[in-house]
Design an enzyme around this catalytic site. Structure first.
Site, PDB file in Angstrom:
ATOM      1  N   MET A  30     -29.450 -17.929 -47.555  1.00  0.00           N
ATOM      2  CA  MET A  30     -28.972 -18.701 -48.704  1.00  0.00           C
ATOM      3  C   MET A  30     -29.050 -17.848 -49.973  1.00  0.00           C
ATOM      4  O   MET A  30     -29.071 -18.365 -51.089  1.00  0.00           O
ATOM      5  CB  MET A  30     -29.786 -19.987 -48.860  1.00  0.00           C
ATOM      6  CG  MET A  30     -29.583 -20.930 -47.678  1.00  0.00           C
ATOM      7  SD  MET A  30     -29.775 -22.664 -48.083  1.00  0.00           S
ATOM      8  CE  MET A  30     -31.451 -22.687 -48.684  1.00  0.00           C
ATOM      9  N   HIS A  37     -35.808 -11.093 -46.057  1.00  0.00           N
ATOM     10  CA  HIS A  37     -34.414 -11.005 -45.602  1.00  0.00           C
ATOM     11  C   HIS A  37     -34.074  -9.566 -45.208  1.00  0.00           C
ATOM     12  O   HIS A  37     -33.381  -9.326 -44.215  1.00  0.00           O
ATOM     13  CB  HIS A  37     -33.459 -11.435 -46.711  1.00  0.00           C
ATOM     14  CG  HIS A  37     -33.617 -12.862 -47.156  1.00  0.00           C
ATOM     15  ND1 HIS A  37     -34.189 -13.208 -48.350  1.00  0.00           N
ATOM     16  CD2 HIS A  37     -33.285 -14.027 -46.544  1.00  0.00           C
ATOM     17  CE1 HIS A  37     -34.179 -14.527 -48.473  1.00  0.00           C
ATOM     18  NE2 HIS A  37     -33.662 -15.050 -47.394  1.00  0.00           N
ATOM     19  N   GLN A 154     -37.236 -24.376 -37.983  1.00  0.00           N
ATOM     20  CA  GLN A 154     -35.801 -24.056 -37.991  1.00  0.00           C
ATOM     21  C   GLN A 154     -35.452 -23.145 -36.820  1.00  0.00           C
ATOM     22  O   GLN A 154     -34.470 -23.369 -36.111  1.00  0.00           O
ATOM     23  CB  GLN A 154     -35.445 -23.380 -39.317  1.00  0.00           C
ATOM     24  CG  GLN A 154     -34.076 -22.728 -39.344  1.00  0.00           C
ATOM     25  CD  GLN A 154     -33.712 -22.225 -40.734  1.00  0.00           C
ATOM     26  OE1 GLN A 154     -33.386 -23.018 -41.594  1.00  0.00           O
ATOM     27  NE2 GLN A 154     -33.746 -20.926 -40.949  1.00  0.00           N
TER      28      GLN A 154
HETATM   29  O1  PAF Z   1     -33.129 -20.213 -43.625  1.00  0.00           O
HETATM   30  C1  PAF Z   1     -32.193 -20.354 -44.436  1.00  0.00           C
HETATM   31  O2  PAF Z   1     -32.092 -19.634 -45.427  1.00  0.00           O
HETATM   32  C2  PAF Z   1     -31.158 -21.422 -44.193  1.00  0.00           C
HETATM   33  O3  PAF Z   1     -31.734 -22.589 -43.696  1.00  0.00           O
HETATM   34  C3  PAF Z   1     -29.992 -20.962 -43.297  1.00  0.00           C
HETATM   35  C4  PAF Z   1     -30.451 -20.626 -41.887  1.00  0.00           C
HETATM   36  C5  PAF Z   1     -29.337 -19.734 -43.920  1.00  0.00           C
HETATM   37  C6  PAF Z   1     -28.942 -22.062 -43.190  1.00  0.00           C
HETATM   38  O4  PAF Z   1     -28.424 -22.400 -44.440  1.00  0.00           O
END
Ligand code: PAF
Length: 284
Positions: A30, A37, A154
């Protein structure tokens, strides 16, 4: 690095790569990228010929009173980081490119799994995540996709979605990246005032306490959760959303540290909700 804003551009580029028999990795994000990241991109670059990162603040995973508008954004800085780490294409669509005004189709896991942990206070969150990740899989058609272990629920939910929907994409989970003082890296850390930043260390301190208890042989999950909870409660700026021990695959609560167990927490520091966790693998 190619900057794509439309689905068609992404499809054309990926088609060209696939004609050259190159493998494609996807790193969904995001934006407002940090070293966590970057570690996903590094892993993807090490395992795939071409890496695509998506940079899209997905509205469908935010509840009505959450931080969608305030969510930090800095696309130029994101591009610099992605390029430096060897990303071949960034997909940065407008909301209207991803969702038609009358879009009414969602991907949702209809078990108790998304209702545990973060799902208790964020009831539509994982439906939004599954929907956007599923769309990204359809757009990019990657061979592998990379997600951080920090968002452990997630990651587990995406693995389940991939299995249930037969996506044929390998999901690679990557370790939590921490600041030098222990705080797990998160785009939301930028919301913290200096005093809150200091107080936020209570999350990682409690994680390390729980890990130490496991290392020392504690197998009662409730005792570990109670000790971590008590530790967090010593910090006046902290308000606990949850501290829980759950099965690492189903996300259902467990009493014993046995098999794969996820010990996870969400804690408000002031108005900022932060998460952290650790995984235990214990043989029978
Ligand atoms: O983990 C995230 O940043 C978000 O939940 C994702 C996987 C990019 C989905 O929008």
């Amino acid at each position: 690095m190619v900057i794509a804003t439309t689905i068609e551009e992404v499809r054309a580029q990926v088609r060209a790569w696939k004609q050259e028999r190159l493998t494609v990795g996807l790193v969904p994000t995001m934006g407002y990228l940090h070293e966590g990241h970057a570690s996903l991109v590094d892993k993807a670059v090490s395992m795939c010929d071409r890496v695509v990162a998506s940079d899209f603040v997905n509205p469908t995973q935010f509840g009505p009173n959450e931080d969608l508008e305030a969510y930090p954004r800095d696309f130029d800085r994101d591009c610099a980081l992605l390029e430096e780490h060897g990303c071949a294409m960034v997909f940065h669509p407008e909301v209207s490119e991803m969702y038609a005004e009358d879009a009414a189709t969602y991907v949702e896991i209809l078990s108790d799994m998304p209702k545990q942990l973060c799902g208790k206070t964020r009831p539509i969150h994982f439906r939004g995540v599954c929907t956007v990740v599923s769309k990204l899989f359809n757009i990019v058609t990657p061979d592998k996709a990379f997600f951080g272990q920090k968002d452990a629920q997630q990651l587990a939910i995406i693995r389940r979605m991939v299995r249930d929907m037969s996506y044929g994409i390998e999901i690679v989970g990557c370790p939590i990246v921490r600041e030098e003082d222990g705080l797990a890296k998160s785009s939301r850390n930028t919301y913290l005032s200096p005093e809150e930043r200091q107080a936020a260390l209570i999350l990682s301190k409690s994680i390390f306490l729980g890990q130490k208890m496991v290392e020392e042989g504690e197998t009662d999950a409730n005792k570990i959760v109670a000790a971590m909870t008590a530790n967090i409660q010593t910090e006046p700026l902290a308000r606990i959303d949850y501290v829980s021990a759950v099965d690492g695959v189903t996300m259902m609560p467990v009493d014993q540290i046995q098999g794969t167990v996820l010990v996870a927490m969400a804690v408000y520091i002031g108005k900022t909700r932060l998460i952290d966790n650790f995984i235990v693998e214990k043989g029978a």
